[in-house]
Enzyme design. Structure first.
Site, PDB file in Angstrom:
ATOM      1  N   HIS A 252      -3.711  -5.696   2.373  1.00  0.00           N
ATOM      2  CA  HIS A 252      -3.472  -5.871   3.805  1.00  0.00           C
ATOM      3  C   HIS A 252      -4.172  -7.164   4.220  1.00  0.00           C
ATOM      4  O   HIS A 252      -4.757  -7.853   3.402  1.00  0.00           O
ATOM      5  CB  HIS A 252      -4.085  -4.718   4.601  1.00  0.00           C
TER       6      HIS A 252
ATOM      7  N   ARG B 162     -12.014   6.846  -2.179  1.00  0.00           N
ATOM      8  CA  ARG B 162     -11.274   5.832  -1.425  1.00  0.00           C
ATOM      9  C   ARG B 162     -11.774   4.431  -1.789  1.00  0.00           C
ATOM     10  O   ARG B 162     -12.973   4.207  -1.899  1.00  0.00           O
ATOM     11  CB  ARG B 162     -11.461   6.115   0.074  1.00  0.00           C
TER      12      ARG B 162
ATOM     13  N   CYS C 192       0.816  -1.226   0.000  1.00  0.00           N
ATOM     14  CA  CYS C 192       0.000   0.000   0.000  1.00  0.00           C
ATOM     15  C   CYS C 192       0.846   1.271   0.000  1.00  0.00           C
ATOM     16  O   CYS C 192       1.477   1.576  -1.008  1.00  0.00           O
ATOM     17  CB  CYS C 192      -1.008  -0.069   1.135  1.00  0.00           C
TER      18      CYS C 192
HETATM   19  N1  GLN Z   1      -1.948   7.015   1.786  1.00  0.00           N
HETATM   20  C1  GLN Z   1      -2.046   6.049   0.721  1.00  0.00           C
HETATM   21  C2  GLN Z   1      -3.378   6.086  -0.026  1.00  0.00           C
HETATM   22  O1  GLN Z   1      -4.392   6.452   0.551  1.00  0.00           O
HETATM   23  C3  GLN Z   1      -1.769   4.678   1.298  1.00  0.00           C
HETATM   24  C4  GLN Z   1      -2.859   4.156   2.203  1.00  0.00           C
HETATM   25  C5  GLN Z   1      -2.492   2.890   2.934  1.00  0.00           C
HETATM   26  O2  GLN Z   1      -1.327   2.540   3.054  1.00  0.00           O
HETATM   27  N2  GLN Z   1      -3.475   2.187   3.499  1.00  0.00           N
HETATM   28  O3  GLN Z   1      -3.413   5.723  -1.185  1.00  0.00           O
END
Ligand code: GLN
Length: 234
Positions: free
Chosen positions: A191, A127, A93
């Protein structure tokens, strides 16, 4: 043959969301089950990244720790030298985005990555949160991946990398693919942690580091993978 497998966990103080620490534990456990001794180093962001590791791991995080982590890795140079030496890397990520040329900061501003992967990331429209399932590049010999994603970024792959997988459910890179790989580097949005949910991916990293491995009993891992697949597949 070297005496033990050296695992380096990069910046647990900045980058380790959604159980990413579990990736370290899974590698340790799967190496121990094969009788391979392991030395693990946890490298805080105030410390230099050692260059003599065999497998490096870096996790996800919020935008600000991600920017700080990228700056420190760039200045440090230890990970870049380890990869040039032939070490393996799993980047998850925020850690995945950092390995590219650029990623989007908290206001969407472009932030330079460290350029170990031919990818670039930017802030997406919304998101991406939820379960993900994806079919892995057949050349890697890893069964269908399952995991959990939570990111704003979308990632564009350049010609220097191959997609890690094709998404069946979920967003991943945002273009129908999830993650990427090249050499002994795997980047992914997964994850869960990724290696607990995908033991085949854990063994790929271990094989890259130590060579062929005997099979081990994977009943529990496999049951979890099948349960998650059954829950999300259309
Ligand atoms: N900040 C990054 C994004 O939102 C990574 C997020 C994360 O590692 N969960 O894309």
């Amino acid at each position: 043959m070297q005496s033990s497998l050296r695992i380096v966990w990069i910046y647990p103080d900045l980058l380790s969301t959604y159980g990413d620490q579990g990736n370290v534990l899974v590698l340790e456990q799967r190496a121990h089950k094969r009788g391979i001794p392991v030395e693990t180093v946890h490298v805080r962001s105030s410390d230099p990244v050692p260059e003599q590791g065999d497998i490096y791991l870096i996790g996800g995080g919020e935008d600000r720790p991600q920017i700080l982590g990228a700056e420190r890795l760039r200045r440090d140079g230890g990970l870049q030298r380890a990869i040039a030496r032939g070490a393996a890397l799993l980047a998850v990520c925020a850690g995945y985005q950092i390995m590219g040329s650029v990623f989007g900061g908290e206001e969407g501003q472009p932030v330079p990555g460290i350029g170990l992967l031919d990818i670039s990331s930017s802030r997406g429209e919304r998101r991406s949160v939820g379960e993900l399932a994806a079919d892995v590049d057949p050349e890697l010999g890893v069964p269908t991946l399952t995991g959990f994603e939570n990111h704003m970024g979308v990632t564009h792959l350049g010609p220097g990398v191959r997609p890690l997988s094709k998404t069946i459910v979920g967003t991943g890179n945002g273009d129908g693919t999830e993650g990427c790989h090249t050499g002994k580097i795997v980047g992914t949005y997964l994850h869960g942690p990724a290696l607990a949910r995908n033991p085949g991916l854990a063994d790929l990293l271990l094989r890259w580091a130590v060579g062929p491995l005997p099979a081990i009993e994977d009943g529990w891992y496999e049951r979890l993978r099948q349960e998650r697949l059954a829950a999300v597949l259309p």
